[in-house]
Every structure is written in C-alpha cells, then in structure tokens.
Write an enzyme that holds these catalytic residues in place. Structure first.
Site, PDB file in Angstrom:
ATOM      1  N   GLU A  18     -21.180   3.443  -1.069  1.00  0.00           N
ATOM      2  CA  GLU A  18     -20.536   3.139  -1.321  1.00  0.00           C
ATOM      3  C   GLU A  18     -21.046   1.444  -1.128  1.00  0.00           C
ATOM      4  O   GLU A  18     -20.510   0.441  -1.391  1.00  0.00           O
ATOM      5  CB  GLU A  18     -19.776   2.706  -0.165  1.00  0.00           C
ATOM      6  CG  GLU A  18     -18.563   4.169   0.329  1.00  0.00           C
ATOM      7  CD  GLU A  18     -17.921   4.670   1.166  1.00  0.00           C
ATOM      8  OE1 GLU A  18     -17.015   4.567   1.915  1.00  0.00           O
ATOM      9  OE2 GLU A  18     -19.241   4.116   2.692  1.00  0.00           O
ATOM     10  N   ASP A 203      -8.862   8.641  -2.673  1.00  0.00           N
ATOM     11  CA  ASP A 203      -8.107   9.757  -2.796  1.00  0.00           C
ATOM     12  C   ASP A 203      -6.815   9.926  -1.975  1.00  0.00           C
ATOM     13  O   ASP A 203      -6.876   9.245  -1.705  1.00  0.00           O
ATOM     14  CB  ASP A 203      -8.436  10.838  -2.344  1.00  0.00           C
ATOM     15  CG  ASP A 203      -8.557  10.451  -0.917  1.00  0.00           C
ATOM     16  OD1 ASP A 203      -9.725  10.229  -0.870  1.00  0.00           O
ATOM     17  OD2 ASP A 203      -8.088  10.685  -0.282  1.00  0.00           O
TER      18      ASP A 203
HETATM   19  N1  ADE Z   1     -12.351   7.653   2.769  1.00  0.00           N
HETATM   20  C1  ADE Z   1     -11.715   7.953   1.935  1.00  0.00           C
HETATM   21  N2  ADE Z   1     -10.638   8.568   1.359  1.00  0.00           N
HETATM   22  C2  ADE Z   1     -10.488   9.686   3.037  1.00  0.00           C
HETATM   23  C3  ADE Z   1     -10.180  10.214   3.411  1.00  0.00           C
HETATM   24  N3  ADE Z   1      -9.091  11.065   2.723  1.00  0.00           N
HETATM   25  N4  ADE Z   1      -9.845  10.250   5.064  1.00  0.00           N
HETATM   26  C4  ADE Z   1     -11.153   9.597   5.280  1.00  0.00           C
HETATM   27  N5  ADE Z   1     -12.055   8.901   4.717  1.00  0.00           N
HETATM   28  C5  ADE Z   1     -11.496   8.717   3.761  1.00  0.00           C
END
Ligand code: ADE
Length: 239
Positions: A18, A203
């Site tokens: 990241e 996501d």
């Molecule tokens: N970082 C990126 N996506 C995530 C998720 N679904 N849950 C926790 N941290 C995340």
C-alpha cells in the site's frame, strides 16, 4: 531520539504494498526500523513544503507477511507519534466498501467517524467503550481537493465479515471496513495529535465473492489512487 526525524506529517500505512506507490510519489527515503529490533519501518523526506515521515507495520518474522491488524496499528501509531511528534497523523490504506452506501471499487473516503465492529463487551458503560467511537471534524475543502466522500470507517481484526458484523455495518451506516483506522484514531486522540484517514475501496463487503480474490485483483489500482490522493492532500494547506 534523533531531532532530524521530527516531521510535520506522519503517514501511517499498514502494508508495504500500500505504501510503495506513495513512497515513490513523494520521493521518501528509507530510514530503517521505527524502533530498534521491531519490524515497523520508517521513511522520511519532504514534499509540498512539508516534512514527511511514513511508517509501515513491517514484515512478520514468523509468517513473512505484512503485520496487518489492530494490535500492530496501535503500537506503530504510538511509537510513530512519540518518535516523529507530527502535527498531523494520516492513516492511509485500502478498505472494504459498501454498495448499499453508494460505494464502488476505487472510491476515495475521508471518514469522520471511527468504530470497532468486533469488540463486544455487553456490560453497562463498557459497551460504548468497546465500540471505541471517535469522531473528527469534516474537512470539506480536503474532500473536494481529492474527490473524496465522507463516511464512517469501522475497524476489526478480520478481512472477512460475519453475519453479525454485516448487521452492525448496516445499523451504523458504515462506508469503509478496515483493520487499522480506529486503532490509529485512538492513539492520536490519546496523544492529542490531529488525525485524518484516507481510505480507497478494494472490495465490496456485501459481495458473495471471496474477499481475498477481489482485494488482490483491485489492489494495484487502489494503491495507485491512494498515492495520488495523499499527494494531493499534501499539496493543500492541510496543517
Ligand atoms: N482492506 C481492504 N479491504 C478490506 C476488508 N474487506 N476488510 C478489512 N480490511 C480491508
């Protein structure tokens, strides 16, 4: 402590992947471990008339992966604040988003409210303490400078979500699910350090797809966007 380490802004990023596009965009240089013999790593430099430090959680020596999660987030934030003494702490990272809240892959958020969704203490007074709610001032000028949305970021120790947690997200109108922000916000509050968080969606939490597949597929795009958002933030009079 080394006086040269002090910086206006401390950027707190959990994963090396990241952080790397940000480190490249800001031209930061590696300055070793944040603390002797501890995995967290420190980068320093200057950009847009501000001195900048960036910390990552580092690599777990046993499992050889980034040390994600709330425990490391709190400790790294604490060590970073005390070594760097920043005027502003920025937690920058990826998050899960919520289609039901208008979220989409690649959306950028500057949340104003932070919670923990997996801390349950059903006792008088402890319930609110466990949820750990922190609110910060909205900065509409910063949001418009980077095209970010406001929202609520909820933090927990798992990448996936249980049915109870999905109900919690709905109840609390959560827009971002991550594994660090509320810990970093708590460390900032306890040290009276100004705090903001920048989150980019990799996501969609309500999707039936396995979260890891969607996260990995969108990671490069989201981290490039995150780097651009942080660079744009630092061009503003953010301090
Ligand atoms: N970082 C990126 N996506 C995530 C998720 N679904 N849950 C926790 N941290 C995340």
């Amino acid at each position: 402590m080394n006086e040269r380490d002090l910086a206006d802004c401390l950027i707190h990023v959990a994963m090396q992947g990241e952080a790397q596009p940000m480190i490249n965009a800001l031209g930061l240089r590696h300055n070793g471990s944040l603390e002797r013999a501890y995995p967290a790593q420190l980068w320093i430099g200057a950009a847009h008339a501000k001195s900048i430090a960036l910390v990552t959680h580092g690599i777990d020596p046993t499992h050889q992966c980034d040390r994600l999660g709330t425990e490391t987030a709190m400790l790294v934030a604490h060590l970073g604040i005390h070594r760097i003494k920043p005027r502003l702490l920025i937690n920058a990272g990826t998050c899960g988003g919520f289609k039901s809240q208008g979220g989409a892959i690649g959306d950028v958020y500057l949340p104003t409210r932070f919670l923990f969704h997996d801390h349950r203490m059903p006792l008088p007074k402890f319930e609110g303490y466990a949820m750990g709610e922190i609110t910060i001032a909205d900065r509409p000028e910063l949001r418009s400078a980077i095209g970010a949305k406001p929202g609520t970021c909820s933090t927990g120790s798992s990448l996936d979500a249980t049915p109870d947690e999905l109900a919690f997200f709905h109840r609390e109108s959560v827009t971002c699910k991550d594994m660090e922000a509320a810990s970093v916000a708590n460390a900032a509050r306890d040290s009276a350090t100004q705090f903001i968080a920048v989150k980019v969606v990799t996501d969609i939490v309500e999707h039936r797809e396995v979260v890891a597949d969607e996260f990995l597929r969108n990671f490069a795009r989201a981290t490039a966007q995150l780097a651009m958002a942080v660079d744009r933030l630092l061009r503003t009079s953010i301090l």
